[in-house]
Design a protein around this motif. Structure first.
Motif, mmCIF file in Angstrom:
data_model
loop_
_atom_site.group_PDB
_atom_site.id
_atom_site.type_symbol
_atom_site.label_atom_id
_atom_site.label_comp_id
_atom_site.label_asym_id
_atom_site.label_seq_id
_atom_site.Cartn_x
_atom_site.Cartn_y
_atom_site.Cartn_z
ATOM 1 N N VAL A 66 -41.694 -5.022 4.546
ATOM 2 C CA VAL A 66 -40.394 -6.069 4.691
ATOM 3 C C VAL A 66 -40.628 -6.926 5.739
ATOM 4 O O VAL A 66 -42.116 -6.688 6.286
ATOM 5 C CB VAL A 66 -38.959 -5.388 4.950
ATOM 6 N N ASN A 67 -40.010 -7.689 6.006
ATOM 7 C CA ASN A 67 -40.069 -8.580 6.709
ATOM 8 C C ASN A 67 -39.990 -7.589 7.942
ATOM 9 O O ASN A 67 -38.687 -7.271 7.792
ATOM 10 C CB ASN A 67 -38.728 -10.063 6.925
ATOM 11 N N PRO A 68 -40.410 -8.373 9.354
ATOM 12 C CA PRO A 68 -40.563 -7.592 10.434
ATOM 13 C C PRO A 68 -39.494 -7.530 10.822
ATOM 14 O O PRO A 68 -38.615 -6.728 11.686
ATOM 15 C CB PRO A 68 -41.847 -8.074 11.323
ATOM 16 N N THR A 69 -38.490 -8.167 10.940
ATOM 17 C CA THR A 69 -37.537 -9.052 11.767
ATOM 18 C C THR A 69 -35.953 -8.559 11.193
ATOM 19 O O THR A 69 -35.256 -8.600 11.483
ATOM 20 C CB THR A 69 -37.407 -10.530 11.612
ATOM 21 N N ALA A 70 -36.398 -7.810 9.617
ATOM 22 C CA ALA A 70 -35.141 -7.103 8.777
ATOM 23 C C ALA A 70 -34.322 -6.664 9.386
ATOM 24 O O ALA A 70 -35.190 -5.729 10.104
ATOM 25 C CB ALA A 70 -35.606 -7.067 7.916
ATOM 26 N N ARG A 71 -33.053 -6.607 9.432
ATOM 27 C CA ARG A 71 -32.181 -5.480 10.333
ATOM 28 C C ARG A 71 -32.391 -4.281 9.076
ATOM 29 O O ARG A 71 -32.689 -4.001 8.077
ATOM 30 C CB ARG A 71 -30.564 -5.698 10.316
ATOM 31 N N MET A 72 -32.022 -3.076 10.306
ATOM 32 C CA MET A 72 -32.831 -1.738 9.672
ATOM 33 C C MET A 72 -31.092 -1.957 8.671
ATOM 34 O O MET A 72 -30.089 -1.634 9.022
ATOM 35 C CB MET A 72 -32.492 -0.814 10.917
ATOM 36 N N PRO A 73 -31.820 -0.821 7.685
ATOM 37 C CA PRO A 73 -30.275 -0.140 6.442
ATOM 38 C C PRO A 73 -29.513 0.468 7.416
ATOM 39 O O PRO A 73 -30.265 1.883 8.048
ATOM 40 C CB PRO A 73 -30.732 0.255 5.217
ATOM 41 N N GLN A 74 -28.214 1.239 6.643
ATOM 42 C CA GLN A 74 -27.598 2.618 7.732
ATOM 43 C C GLN A 74 -27.627 3.231 6.383
ATOM 44 O O GLN A 74 -27.569 3.211 5.529
ATOM 45 C CB GLN A 74 -25.937 1.799 7.516
ATOM 46 N N LEU A 75 -29.018 3.928 6.027
ATOM 47 C CA LEU A 75 -28.996 5.198 6.187
ATOM 48 C C LEU A 75 -29.063 6.395 6.654
ATOM 49 O O LEU A 75 -29.374 6.673 8.041
ATOM 50 C CB LEU A 75 -30.611 5.327 4.941
ATOM 51 N N SER A 76 -28.632 7.850 6.230
ATOM 52 C CA SER A 76 -28.842 8.423 6.576
ATOM 53 C C SER A 76 -29.896 9.436 6.948
ATOM 54 O O SER A 76 -29.557 10.408 7.894
ATOM 55 C CB SER A 76 -27.391 9.537 5.818
ATOM 56 N N GLY A 77 -30.692 9.181 6.458
ATOM 57 C CA GLY A 77 -32.379 9.776 6.684
ATOM 58 C C GLY A 77 -32.794 9.611 7.860
ATOM 59 O O GLY A 77 -32.720 8.653 9.122
ATOM 60 N N GLY A 78 -34.550 10.092 8.124
ATOM 61 C CA GLY A 78 -34.794 9.494 9.427
ATOM 62 C C GLY A 78 -35.478 8.327 8.771
ATOM 63 O O GLY A 78 -35.834 8.217 7.936
ATOM 64 N N TRP A 79 -35.720 7.637 9.921
ATOM 65 C CA TRP A 79 -37.256 7.034 10.069
ATOM 66 C C TRP A 79 -38.214 7.309 10.831
ATOM 67 O O TRP A 79 -38.423 7.611 12.510
ATOM 68 C CB TRP A 79 -36.280 5.087 10.363
ATOM 69 N N LEU A 80 -39.637 6.011 10.482
ATOM 70 C CA LEU A 80 -40.305 5.544 11.400
ATOM 71 C C LEU A 80 -40.458 4.347 11.347
ATOM 72 O O LEU A 80 -40.997 3.851 10.060
ATOM 73 C CB LEU A 80 -41.350 6.694 10.848
ATOM 74 N N VAL A 81 -41.093 3.603 12.237
ATOM 75 C CA VAL A 81 -41.405 1.603 12.341
ATOM 76 C C VAL A 81 -42.537 1.730 12.452
ATOM 77 O O VAL A 81 -42.794 1.880 13.883
ATOM 78 C CB VAL A 81 -40.168 1.196 12.783
ATOM 79 N N ASP A 82 -43.269 1.164 11.856
ATOM 80 C CA ASP A 82 -45.124 1.056 12.298
ATOM 81 C C ASP A 82 -44.834 -0.741 12.037
ATOM 82 O O ASP A 82 -44.013 -1.635 11.463
ATOM 83 C CB ASP A 82 -45.317 2.030 11.471
ATOM 84 N N TRP A 83 -46.226 -1.208 12.084
ATOM 85 C CA TRP A 83 -46.762 -2.548 11.538
ATOM 86 C C TRP A 83 -45.706 -3.655 12.453
ATOM 87 O O TRP A 83 -45.675 -4.451 12.087
ATOM 88 C CB TRP A 83 -47.037 -2.903 10.439
ATOM 89 N N GLY A 84 -45.533 -2.912 13.309
ATOM 90 C CA GLY A 84 -44.339 -4.141 13.866
ATOM 91 C C GLY A 84 -43.131 -3.833 13.413
ATOM 92 O O GLY A 84 -42.109 -5.400 13.930
ATOM 93 N N GLY A 85 -42.589 -3.866 12.352
ATOM 94 C CA GLY A 85 -41.452 -3.819 11.748
ATOM 95 C C GLY A 85 -41.698 -3.638 10.357
ATOM 96 O O GLY A 85 -41.102 -3.396 9.308
ATOM 97 N N ALA A 86 -42.963 -4.018 10.102
ATOM 98 C CA ALA A 86 -43.136 -4.353 9.097
ATOM 99 C C ALA A 86 -43.580 -3.355 7.824
ATOM 100 O O ALA A 86 -43.074 -3.560 6.353
ATOM 101 C CB ALA A 86 -44.483 -5.487 8.089
ATOM 102 N N GLN A 87 -43.740 -2.270 8.502
ATOM 103 C CA GLN A 87 -43.487 -1.160 7.964
ATOM 104 C C GLN A 87 -42.529 0.193 7.988
ATOM 105 O O GLN A 87 -42.631 0.616 9.402
ATOM 106 C CB GLN A 87 -45.442 -0.271 7.240
ATOM 107 N N ARG A 88 -41.859 -0.115 6.603
ATOM 108 C CA ARG A 88 -40.669 1.759 7.218
ATOM 109 C C ARG A 88 -40.992 2.246 6.655
ATOM 110 O O ARG A 88 -40.559 2.668 5.839
ATOM 111 C CB ARG A 88 -39.743 0.630 7.725
ATOM 112 N N TRP A 89 -40.717 3.304 7.026
ATOM 113 C CA TRP A 89 -40.590 4.801 6.593
ATOM 114 C C TRP A 89 -39.582 5.696 6.306
ATOM 115 O O TRP A 89 -39.483 5.753 7.787
ATOM 116 C CB TRP A 89 -42.266 5.979 7.068
ATOM 117 N N TYR A 90 -39.197 6.037 5.770
ATOM 118 C CA TYR A 90 -37.662 6.793 5.075
ATOM 119 C C TYR A 90 -38.045 8.001 5.191
ATOM 120 O O TYR A 90 -38.399 8.061 3.844
ATOM 121 C CB TYR A 90 -37.406 5.723 4.246
ATOM 122 N N SER A 91 -37.321 9.460 5.714
ATOM 123 C CA SER A 91 -37.134 10.450 4.795
ATOM 124 C C SER A 91 -36.260 10.836 4.774
ATOM 125 O O SER A 91 -34.892 11.054 5.266
ATOM 126 C CB SER A 91 -37.653 11.149 5.633
#
Length: 354
Positions: A264-289
């Motif tokens: 995604v766009n690295p400046t995009a706001r984080m969505p409200q999801l209940s699982g876990g996050w790991l953010v990489d690539w300076g915000g552009a790649q976001r892993w959600y579990s």
């Protein structure tokens, strides 16, 4: 290895004559990616089609067969203090060059050191007609067929069997340091974007478990000056952390929950999801579990200016890649028809309609 290539061509020709689809395999380390594949299909194995064809350290160009293990390439490059700049993930010792290109996998330095797709100079490919074709070249200025080479990045083998890849390589940086600081996710995304916009030697930025990791690489003077300016705790054994992130060996990835990958766009706001996050690539790649509805995740990704895929786990009988626009879908179907008119290669692995 010409005999091996000829055997592969013969297998494709036989499959076409018998109208028998093929399942392309290399080292098998990425079998989990894409939609579920019919395991009863005949294998077209590239594992034995291995070895470095040519390597010119002065010209920073390497050509190797698709079945060549990444560890073999990295060992050869290390002798000349060079590297694969896209830091290809290794999901096992059998991870190969061909599989890396087919899945378009790049590591933590991707925004700064580029992707595997960007570094490809040329390829050899067996198409659905059983023709062993060559696209591109071994120097950057030779752009003939360049886009065809890049089309294989992320195609999951649906356009043909990659047999050989020519790549640009880079010298290893003179100095590397990793700075760590404590912060919440929203703040970390803001900091990563602010620092990425500065003319500093940043080569990776990741957030996990309320800790922000920033890697600096380059000339000693530039790295040391930036570390002094930005501050933070210096991470000991930082190479191990980035390797574990690259290869998904961190505890975050050891989950039975579905693993989603947002690009995604690295400046995009984080969505409200209940699982876990790991953010990489300076915000552009976001892993959600976490478990989630695919259509809902697509809407979240679109709102963030990007795409999402169900990377690992979950229901793999349905679509797992972000839905393309109608125009892009038509283009992909035309490419499939041009390269593989009989639908021999990895049917349904990328999309149900390919």
């Amino acid at each position: 290895m010409a005999d091996m290539a000829n055997l592969l061509v013969e297998q494709v020709l036989a499959a076409r004559e018998q109208k028998q689809p093929l399942r392309i395999v290399g080292g098998g380390s990425k079998n989990f990616m894409g939609r579920a594949v019919d395991m009863s299909l005949s294998e077209l194995s590239l594992a034995e089609h291995s070895g470095i064809v040519s390597y010119h350290p002065v010209e920073l160009v390497l050509t190797a067969r698709a079945g060549t293990p990444l560890i073999e390439l990295e060992a050869a490059l290390a002798e000349h203090n060079q590297m694969l700049s896209f830091e290809p993930p290794r999901f096992g010792e059998g991870s190969t060059l061909g599989g890396t290109l087919a899945t378009n996998m790049s590591g933590p330095g991707r925004p700064w050191w580029s992707s595997v797709r960007d570094q490809v100079l040329g390829i050899r490919l067996i198409n659905g007609y059983g023709e062993h074709l060559r696209f591109g070249g071994q120097v950057m200025k030779n752009v003939a067929g360049y886009d065809v080479s890049r089309l294989q990045a992320g195609a999951l083998g649906t356009l043909g069997a990659i047999t050989e890849v020519s790549l640009k390589v880079l010298p290893k940086p003179g100095s590397t340091r990793t700075l760590v600081s404590d912060c919440e996710l929203g703040e970390a995304v803001s900091i990563m974007n602010q620092r990425a916009a500065q003319p500093k030697p940043i080569t990776a930025a990741c957030w996990l478990d309320n800790r922000l990791y920033i890697r600096l690489s380059g000339a000693h003077s530039a790295v040391d000056a930036t570390a002094a300016q930005w501050g933070g705790e210096e991470l000991e054994d930082a190479d191990a952390f980035w390797q574990q992130l690259r290869d998904q060996q961190l505890d975050f990835f050891s989950t039975e929950q579905p693993l989603w990958r947002f690009s995604v766009n690295p400046t995009a706001r984080m969505p409200q999801l209940s699982g876990g996050w790991l953010v990489d690539w300076g915000g552009a790649q976001r892993w959600y579990s976490g478990a989630a509805d695919f259509a809902e995740m697509e809407q979240i990704a679109k709102a963030a200016g990007g795409q999402v895929s169900l990377f690992r786990g979950g229901d793999r009988s349905g679509e797992v890649m972000h839905s393309p626009s109608p125009a892009v879908q038509v283009l992909q179907q035309r490419l499939k028809q041009a390269f593989d008119p009989d639908g021999l290669f990895n049917p349904g692995r990328l999309y149900s309609w390919m």
